[in-house]
Scaffold this active site. Structure first.
Site, PDB file in Angstrom:
ATOM      1  N   LYS A 173       2.106  -7.880  17.851  1.00  0.00           N
ATOM      2  CA  LYS A 173       2.901  -6.650  17.843  1.00  0.00           C
ATOM      3  C   LYS A 173       1.999  -5.485  18.260  1.00  0.00           C
ATOM      4  O   LYS A 173       1.208  -4.970  17.485  1.00  0.00           O
ATOM      5  CB  LYS A 173       3.482  -6.370  16.452  1.00  0.00           C
ATOM      6  CG  LYS A 173       4.474  -5.217  16.506  1.00  0.00           C
ATOM      7  CD  LYS A 173       4.295  -4.303  15.364  1.00  0.00           C
ATOM      8  CE  LYS A 173       4.076  -2.879  15.378  1.00  0.00           C
ATOM      9  NZ  LYS A 173       4.186  -1.994  16.437  1.00  0.00           N
ATOM     10  N   GLY A 226      -5.765  -0.650  12.510  1.00  0.00           N
ATOM     11  CA  GLY A 226      -4.956   0.565  12.458  1.00  0.00           C
ATOM     12  C   GLY A 226      -5.477   1.485  11.372  1.00  0.00           C
ATOM     13  O   GLY A 226      -6.635   1.392  10.950  1.00  0.00           O
ATOM     14  N   THR A 230      -1.910   2.479   6.442  1.00  0.00           N
ATOM     15  CA  THR A 230      -1.104   1.309   6.824  1.00  0.00           C
ATOM     16  C   THR A 230      -1.767   0.036   6.314  1.00  0.00           C
ATOM     17  O   THR A 230      -1.081  -0.886   5.842  1.00  0.00           O
ATOM     18  CB  THR A 230      -0.965   1.224   8.365  1.00  0.00           C
ATOM     19  OG1 THR A 230      -0.694   2.511   8.881  1.00  0.00           O
ATOM     20  CG2 THR A 230       0.120   0.268   8.780  1.00  0.00           C
ATOM     21  N   GLU A 248      -8.972  -3.925   9.952  1.00  0.00           N
ATOM     22  CA  GLU A 248      -9.946  -3.023  10.604  1.00  0.00           C
ATOM     23  C   GLU A 248      -9.338  -1.642  10.577  1.00  0.00           C
ATOM     24  O   GLU A 248      -8.351  -1.383  11.280  1.00  0.00           O
ATOM     25  CB  GLU A 248     -10.182  -3.464  12.051  1.00  0.00           C
ATOM     26  CG  GLU A 248     -10.777  -4.842  12.211  1.00  0.00           C
ATOM     27  CD  GLU A 248     -12.196  -4.911  11.700  1.00  0.00           C
ATOM     28  OE1 GLU A 248     -12.817  -3.854  11.515  1.00  0.00           O
ATOM     29  OE2 GLU A 248     -12.677  -6.025  11.453  1.00  0.00           O
ATOM     30  N   GLU A 385     -10.185  11.407   8.284  1.00  0.00           N
ATOM     31  CA  GLU A 385     -10.208  11.021   9.695  1.00  0.00           C
ATOM     32  C   GLU A 385      -9.240  11.906  10.488  1.00  0.00           C
ATOM     33  O   GLU A 385      -8.058  11.983  10.163  1.00  0.00           O
ATOM     34  CB  GLU A 385      -9.798   9.555   9.841  1.00  0.00           C
ATOM     35  CG  GLU A 385      -9.935   9.074  11.266  1.00  0.00           C
ATOM     36  CD  GLU A 385      -9.462   7.635  11.454  1.00  0.00           C
ATOM     37  OE1 GLU A 385      -8.371   7.295  10.973  1.00  0.00           O
ATOM     38  OE2 GLU A 385     -10.203   6.860  12.095  1.00  0.00           O
TER      39      GLU A 385
HETATM   40  P1  NDP Z   1      -1.308   2.743  12.428  1.00  0.00           P
HETATM   41  O1  NDP Z   1      -1.898   2.242  11.170  1.00  0.00           O
HETATM   42  O2  NDP Z   1      -0.283   3.801  12.348  1.00  0.00           O
HETATM   43  O3  NDP Z   1      -0.642   1.559  13.262  1.00  0.00           O
HETATM   44  C1  NDP Z   1      -1.324   0.403  13.650  1.00  0.00           C
HETATM   45  C2  NDP Z   1      -0.308  -0.696  13.951  1.00  0.00           C
HETATM   46  O4  NDP Z   1       0.324  -1.086  12.737  1.00  0.00           O
HETATM   47  C3  NDP Z   1       0.793  -0.257  14.877  1.00  0.00           C
HETATM   48  O5  NDP Z   1       1.167  -1.339  15.695  1.00  0.00           O
HETATM   49  C4  NDP Z   1       1.878   0.128  13.893  1.00  0.00           C
HETATM   50  O6  NDP Z   1       3.164   0.151  14.443  1.00  0.00           O
HETATM   51  C5  NDP Z   1       1.732  -0.970  12.864  1.00  0.00           C
HETATM   52  N1  NDP Z   1       2.308  -0.646  11.567  1.00  0.00           N
HETATM   53  C6  NDP Z   1       2.638   0.579  11.057  1.00  0.00           C
HETATM   54  N2  NDP Z   1       3.167   0.441   9.816  1.00  0.00           N
HETATM   55  C7  NDP Z   1       3.174  -0.874   9.532  1.00  0.00           C
HETATM   56  C8  NDP Z   1       3.581  -1.645   8.394  1.00  0.00           C
HETATM   57  N3  NDP Z   1       4.076  -1.078   7.312  1.00  0.00           N
HETATM   58  N4  NDP Z   1       3.427  -2.984   8.440  1.00  0.00           N
HETATM   59  C9  NDP Z   1       2.890  -3.569   9.528  1.00  0.00           C
HETATM   60  N5  NDP Z   1       2.509  -2.909  10.638  1.00  0.00           N
HETATM   61  C10 NDP Z   1       2.623  -1.576  10.642  1.00  0.00           C
HETATM   62  O7  NDP Z   1      -2.545   3.188  13.338  1.00  0.00           O
HETATM   63  P2  NDP Z   1      -2.474   3.909  14.719  1.00  0.00           P
HETATM   64  O8  NDP Z   1      -1.698   3.115  15.690  1.00  0.00           O
HETATM   65  O9  NDP Z   1      -2.110   5.335  14.461  1.00  0.00           O
HETATM   66  O10 NDP Z   1      -4.022   3.812  15.160  1.00  0.00           O
HETATM   67  C11 NDP Z   1      -4.986   4.720  14.776  1.00  0.00           C
HETATM   68  C12 NDP Z   1      -5.765   4.201  13.584  1.00  0.00           C
HETATM   69  O11 NDP Z   1      -6.359   2.954  13.890  1.00  0.00           O
HETATM   70  C13 NDP Z   1      -6.908   5.112  13.220  1.00  0.00           C
HETATM   71  O12 NDP Z   1      -6.951   5.286  11.833  1.00  0.00           O
HETATM   72  C14 NDP Z   1      -8.135   4.352  13.681  1.00  0.00           C
HETATM   73  O13 NDP Z   1      -9.303   4.669  12.993  1.00  0.00           O
HETATM   74  C15 NDP Z   1      -7.711   2.948  13.456  1.00  0.00           C
HETATM   75  N6  NDP Z   1      -8.510   2.051  14.270  1.00  0.00           N
HETATM   76  C16 NDP Z   1      -9.422   1.232  13.655  1.00  0.00           C
HETATM   77  C17 NDP Z   1     -10.249   0.425  14.406  1.00  0.00           C
HETATM   78  C18 NDP Z   1     -11.235  -0.504  13.756  1.00  0.00           C
HETATM   79  O14 NDP Z   1     -11.667  -1.434  14.426  1.00  0.00           O
HETATM   80  N7  NDP Z   1     -11.605  -0.311  12.509  1.00  0.00           N
HETATM   81  C19 NDP Z   1     -10.177   0.426  15.864  1.00  0.00           C
HETATM   82  C20 NDP Z   1      -9.177   1.302  16.399  1.00  0.00           C
HETATM   83  C21 NDP Z   1      -8.376   2.088  15.613  1.00  0.00           C
HETATM   84  P3  NDP Z   1       3.740   1.583  14.897  1.00  0.00           P
HETATM   85  O15 NDP Z   1       2.953   1.956  16.093  1.00  0.00           O
HETATM   86  O16 NDP Z   1       5.151   1.315  15.169  1.00  0.00           O
HETATM   87  O17 NDP Z   1       3.550   2.527  13.751  1.00  0.00           O
END
Ligand code: NDP
Length: 487
Positions: A173, A226, A230, A248, A385
């Protein structure tokens, strides 16, 4: 207008609910594609397809799995321009960066894991002269792979490649904000002849598609990248089902500059660490600590360099920094800039929209590279962040002081330090709370090393052997070969 479809069981399928989400181009604010607004029913279909495909894929010889994944890598490389263009339009990042970083690294992910599975070992222990114990590492079944929008293809393939290489099947996803490269990857899966159901892509919202994957009883492995909030939700929902998980999550990474560093190299590295990809990389060095002796000169040059960055159309080869991912995210970043002023910060450059944007980009989601000084180490802007082109700068006096400040946030993803003193480099690296510490560099990655964070930056590690182990379940087989103990 481009209308995407889900990729399930090797076929393109419209979402069962028939609904679509508009996908905006961040550089212009215009809608340029329609993304399936899928729900639990689409996830059920994808998981069922992955489940059917699993026994055959798990039995496929490693060399054949490897070859298919190498074919995927080769086709990504052959389609570099197409992928880079899609990534650039989807994310707002400069085309140059997508060409140089995201897409080559996505291909490298497939190459790495496709070849790693040809060289695996497993342990064997002899119990005196009585028995042999060996460890079988077996794929677990259907993996749920959820990825964010900042490095969409790179982060998704970082999960898909080890999952498939080890013999699992998967339902991926992507973020609904950046779905196009995942769609292109699915096209390549068809072209190379990946068996139907081995990789399925379901587009849609995290609250529907993501949540359905997380709680689906057949999905035994979850790999999520993400935000920390989340991640906490996912952990709460998946833990009672005893799923194997890596999370992550976010970062608020320190970048520590000692006075004995190589000045120009450190300056260039720090600018990159702060602003690459609009600061939308979890590993960005968003808290810069500079030793007092060089602080005034370093700050002056940093501001000069930040002002010189070309903010503009991501498609223009001269652009250093593109647009943020969405209007909502731009609002979040601007909210932190207002908070910085309330918390006593001095904004030395940036602080809002860039002054000059090409006509095509007037409706885009832009924030100029921003440098903030004079903030207390423990204020919210220095603790939370922001995930945008914003860096805070703080002078320090001693090594002890800066280590304490560097470690003072709830996060622990990465850290950088810059010094000419080798003993100090090792000493400080050991004391920083971070999954990765870079000495005199930033974002230099070797795919064999464990990757992940401590504290609220995540649970588990990806990369190299850690990923091969995560996607497989160890089983100990004990063979007794003597009738009785020799004693
Ligand atoms: P989110 O946590 O908002 O979303 C990440 C993914 O999870 C998206 O596909 C999102 O879908 C999905 N998601 C959201 N809610 C749920 C749920 N309840 N259950 C399952 N899946 C869900 O992160 P962002 O997309 O905003 O990305 C930015 C974040 O990612 C930052 O905090 C960044 O630091 C982190 N990140 C961490 C990395 C690492 O390796 N540690 C690398 C890159 C980024 P949808 O888009 O529809 O909300």
């Amino acid at each position: 207008m481009l209308t995407l479809a889900n990729f399930i069981d090797g076929e393109w399928r419209a979402p069962l609910g028939g609904a679509y989400l508009p996908n905006h181009e961040p550089a212009t604010g215009e809608v340029y594609s329609q993304v399936p607004d899928s729900d639990g029913r689409d996830v059920d279909q994808a998981v069922a397809a992955a489940r059917r495909a699993f026994p055959g894929w798990a039995r496929t010889p490693a060399a054949e799995r490897s070859q298919l994944l190498l074919d995927l890598a080769q086709r990504i490389e052959a389609n570099l321009d197409r992928f880079a263009q899609a990534e650039c339009v989807d994310t707002g990042k400069p085309l140059r960066l997508a060409r140089a970083l995201d897409i080559p690294r996505a291909a490298a992910n497939f190459r790495y894991f496709a070849t790693a599975i040809l060289h695996t070992e497993s342990e064997c222990y002899r119990t005196d002269q009585l028995a042999l114990n060996y460890v079988l590492r077996q794929p677990r079944g259907v993996a749920g792979l959820i990825s964010p929008w900042n490095l969409p293809l790179y982060l998704l393939t970082w999960k898909i490649a080890p999952a498939l290489a080890t013999g699992n099947t998967a339902v991926a996803k992507p973020s609904e904000l950046t779905p196009v490269t995942a769609h292109l990857l699915a096209e390549l899966c068809q072209q190379v002849g990946l068996p139907p159901g081995v990789l399925n892509v379901v587009h849609g919202l995290g609250s529907k598609v993501g949540a359905a994957l997380v709680t689906h009883p057949t999905v035994r492995t979850l790999s999520f990248t993400g935000g920390t909030r989340t991640g906490a939700d996912i952990a709460r929902n998946a833990a009672p089902l005893f799923k194997k998980m890596t999370l992550e999550l976010g970062g608020k990474n320190p970048n520590v500059v000692f006075a004995d560093c190589t000045f120009e190299e450190t300056l260039a590295g720090s600018v990159r660490a702060a602003f690459e990809n609009q600061g939308e990389i979890c590993l960005c060095g968003s808290r810069l600590f500079v030793e007092e002796a060089i602080y005034p000169r370093f700050l002056e040059r940093l501001v000069e360099r930040a002002k010189a960055l070309q903010v503009g159309d991501p498609l223009d080869p001269a652009t250093d920094q593109g647009a943020l991912i969405s209007a909502a995210h731009r609002e979040k970043v601007l909210g932190y800039l207002r908070l910085a002023v309330e918390e006593g910060g001095r904004i030395l450059c940036g602080g809002g929209a860039p002054p000059l944007l090409p006509p095509r980009c007037q409706g885009g989601y832009y924030v100029a590279p921003t440098v903030i000084a004079d903030l207390p180490v423990n204020c919210r802007v220095n603790q939370e962040e922001i995930f945008g082109p914003v860096v805070t700068v703080t002078p320090f006096r001693t090594e002890t002081e800066v280590i304490e400040w560097a470690n003072s946030t709830p996060y622990g993803l990465s850290a950088s330090l810059w010094t000419g003193d080798l003993a100090r480099a090792h000493r400080v690296a050991e004391q920083l709370d971070a999954g990765t510490v870079w000495i005199n560099c930033w974002l230099l990655r070797d795919l064999r090393t464990p990757f992940g964070g401590t504290k609220q930056s995540g649970v588990g590690r990806e990369g190299g052997d850690e990923a091969l182990r995560f996607f497989t379940e160890p089983k100990t087989v004990c063979l007794k070969y003597a009738t009785e103990s020799p004693r």
